[in-house]
Design an enzyme around this catalytic site. Structure first.
Site, mmCIF file in Angstrom:
data_model
loop_
_atom_site.group_PDB
_atom_site.id
_atom_site.type_symbol
_atom_site.label_atom_id
_atom_site.label_comp_id
_atom_site.label_asym_id
_atom_site.label_seq_id
_atom_site.Cartn_x
_atom_site.Cartn_y
_atom_site.Cartn_z
ATOM 1 N N SER A 1 18.383 89.036 -93.785
ATOM 2 C CA SER A 1 17.275 89.428 -92.917
ATOM 3 C C SER A 1 17.577 90.798 -92.342
ATOM 4 C CB SER A 1 17.116 88.429 -91.773
ATOM 5 O OG SER A 1 18.214 88.539 -90.882
ATOM 6 N N LYS A 2 16.598 91.334 -91.655
ATOM 7 C CA LYS A 2 16.791 92.657 -91.084
ATOM 8 C C LYS A 2 17.966 92.680 -90.113
ATOM 9 C CE LYS A 2 12.201 93.293 -91.039
ATOM 10 N NZ LYS A 2 10.899 93.497 -90.438
ATOM 11 N N ARG A 3 18.216 91.543 -89.491
ATOM 12 C CA ARG A 3 19.318 91.459 -88.546
ATOM 13 C C ARG A 3 20.669 91.460 -89.247
ATOM 14 N NH1 ARG A 3 18.582 93.431 -84.322
ATOM 15 N NH2 ARG A 3 20.516 92.466 -83.620
ATOM 16 N N THR A 4 20.704 90.882 -90.448
ATOM 17 C CA THR A 4 22.003 90.659 -91.094
ATOM 18 C C THR A 4 22.331 91.636 -92.217
ATOM 19 O OG1 THR A 4 20.978 89.050 -92.577
ATOM 20 C CG2 THR A 4 21.965 88.187 -90.581
#
Length: 478
Positions: free
Chosen positions: A251-254
């Site tokens: 994801s964009k976070r990871t």
RNA sequence: GGCCCCAUCGUCUAGCGGUCAGGACACCGCCCUCUCAAGGCGGAGGCGGGGGUUCAAUUCCCCCUGGGGUCACCA
């Protein structure tokens, strides 16, 4: 009979909610391969039913991504097809019609709770409790006709069970008590994924639904919908979710999820596509470098592993390097590298020259973006000297001054000329070859790591080499 | 937490009852060598745990553990 004659049809159904996701590319790849393997059709359908998350331009980016990867589709929003339109926002009447049909047949019902009320119910009951099922149909119709805002929900048969067959995992039986009365048609008249997806897949003749594992648990909802409409079920294949090095889904976070990011970093579409193929799939002979066509040829669901793979940038880069040095032709490579040279403000004089440089640099860079960085001195005198290079020039200043005389005297700069000359030069002075080479290397390139000297001298040419030698010597005097 | 899926080196994977558990990335060493790469050769590193079934389990079954997904008028 009818079943056997159905042409294999797959689709990728992305939501235009942001940058083109590698997960979308990954799922599209397998849909594409399966369709091609069977001589079937591959469709692109834009699922833009969430007005809040819609991002302008995202659709275009997604289509560009598919083209960039070489995943050409047979039907889609920009090329049309027999089942147009291919944007769900342009098919609203259809969903409404089918939702109403389910209300009439008793497979769905109208619910009038407000978002606030739903929030309260969720808190108290842990989810929607189906209370609107108790509204008498005549009353519900009257309220709807009066214009009262409402949604249409699936009336999940309870008690009961629903069987879901996933081609990669087998059959799973769900207790209908676990299946919620999901919203099919929102109060704004837009359908939810569940309804739109099933309606379109049926209308477009999709026979094989290949999607991410995130959809596995909502498949019973879809099975119920097919049953409610009396439609033939497609086959379901749920691909594993790509994970970030940490373990969670990409994801964009990871991690970096945008295909545009990889493209900007100088990853080749062939390499990304090949790498993505390895996420779950493997060739029968263990080969890791293969073309799309070869994958189609060898593809078999038996060779798809459903454990969620970690997307590893290191290996992607290695594979990219492999394509750069072994798979692409010099001509292709030159074309790929040009935009990156331009972006770096470098001019390559001629294609012939660029290709000569590329020949030397090929084993020495792994992403297109690295090329202008590592090969800058081939294209301009405007390069910096590394600190260590300056020291090397200082240490070898005497040698360089003598060497300059020798180089000036050479009739040409072909390896056959320079190699024996430089070797003799070193030998006469009892110097290890590197004592001559490193200062020279530092002087003409500003760095200590470059391609082989003789090849480099030839490519750079006498004028450039002598000019840079002078400049380097002046540099250390200053 | 309920439900669902998954489980072989750090990572991607091969394996489909009997294998010295194979390959790739990364890592280490050697060779090549004017530097750096590339390339070649070699090394280290794995079947999560416990029960079964079987003459025999990485492989089949069950439990546990671990990881992931999902529980919206988002997809």
């Amino acid at each position: 009979m009818a079943r056997m004659s159905r042409m294999v049809t797959t689709r990728i159904a992305p939501s235009p909610t942001g940058d083109p996701h590698v997960g979308t590319a990954y799922i599209a790849l397998f849909n594409y391969v399966w369709a091609r393997k069977n001589g079937g059709r591959f469709i692109v359908r834009i699922e833009d039913t969430d007005r809040a998350r819609y991002v302008e331009g995202a659709e275009k980016q997604i289509l560009n991504m598919l083209k960039w990867l070489g995943l050409d589709y047979d039907e889609g929003p920009d090329i049309g097809g027999p089942h147009a339109p291919y944007r769900q926002s342009e098919r609203l009447d259809l969903y409404k019609k089918y939702a109403e049909e389910l209300v009439r047949s008793g497979w769905a019902y109208r619910a009038f709770e407000t978002p606030e009320e739903l929030e309260k119910i969720r808190k108290e009951k842990g989810g929607y409790d189906g209370r609107a099922r108790n509204i008498p149909p005549e009353e519900a119709e009257a309220r709807a006709r009066a214009g009262e805002p409402h949604v249409i929900r699936l009336k999940v048969p309870r008690p009961g069970t629903t069987e879901v067959r996933d081609e990669l995992r087998g059959t799973v039986v769900y207790d209908n008590a676990e299946i919620p009365d999901v919203v099919l048609l929102k109060s704004d008249g837009y359908p939810t994924y569940h309804l739109a997806n099933v309606v379109d897949d049926h209308l477009m003749g999709v026979t094989d639904v290949i999607r991410g594992e995130e959809w596995l648990v909502s498949t019973p909802i879809h099975v119920l919908l097919y049953r409610a409409f009396g439609w033939e079920l497609p086959k379901f294949y749920h691909m594993p979710l790509l994970r970030a090095p940490g373990g969670a889904k990409l994801s964009k976070r990871t991690g970096h999820t945008s295909v545009d990011y990889y493209r900007e970093q100088g990853i080749l579409p062939e390499a990304l596509r090949n790498y993505l193929s390895l996420m779950g799939f493997s060739m029968p002979d263990g080969r890791e470098i293969f073309t799309l066509e070869e994958m189609i040829e060898a593809f078999d669901w038996k060779r798809v592993h459903v454990g969620a793979p970690v997307f590893d940038w290191e290996k992607l880069v290695w594979m990219n390097g492999k394509y750069i040095r072994e798979v692409l032709s010099l001509d292709e490579l030159a074309e790929r590298v040009k935009p990156f040279l331009e972006a770096a403000g470098l001019d390559w004089r001629s294609d012939a020259y660029l290709k000569k440089v590329l020949e030397l640099m090929r084993p020495r860079f792994e992403t297109l973006k690295e090329f202008p960085e590592k090969a800058r001195y081939f294209f301009t005198d405007d390069f910096d000297y590394e600190e260590k290079a300056v020291k090397e020039i200082q240490k070898g200043a005497e040698i360089l001054r003598e060497l300059k005389g020798l180089l000036e005297s050479l009739p040409d700069f072909r390896p056959a000329t320079t190699e024996p000359a430089i070797k003799a030069f070193a030998e006469e002075r009892g110097l290890k070859l590197r004592k001559v080479m490193q200062p020279l290397r530092a002087a003409i390139t500003g760095r200590l790591a470059t391609p082989g000297m003789y090849e480099m001298l030839e490519v750079l040419g006498k004028d450039t080499v002598l000019r840079r030698l002078d400049r380097a010597l002046k540099l250390i005097e200053a």
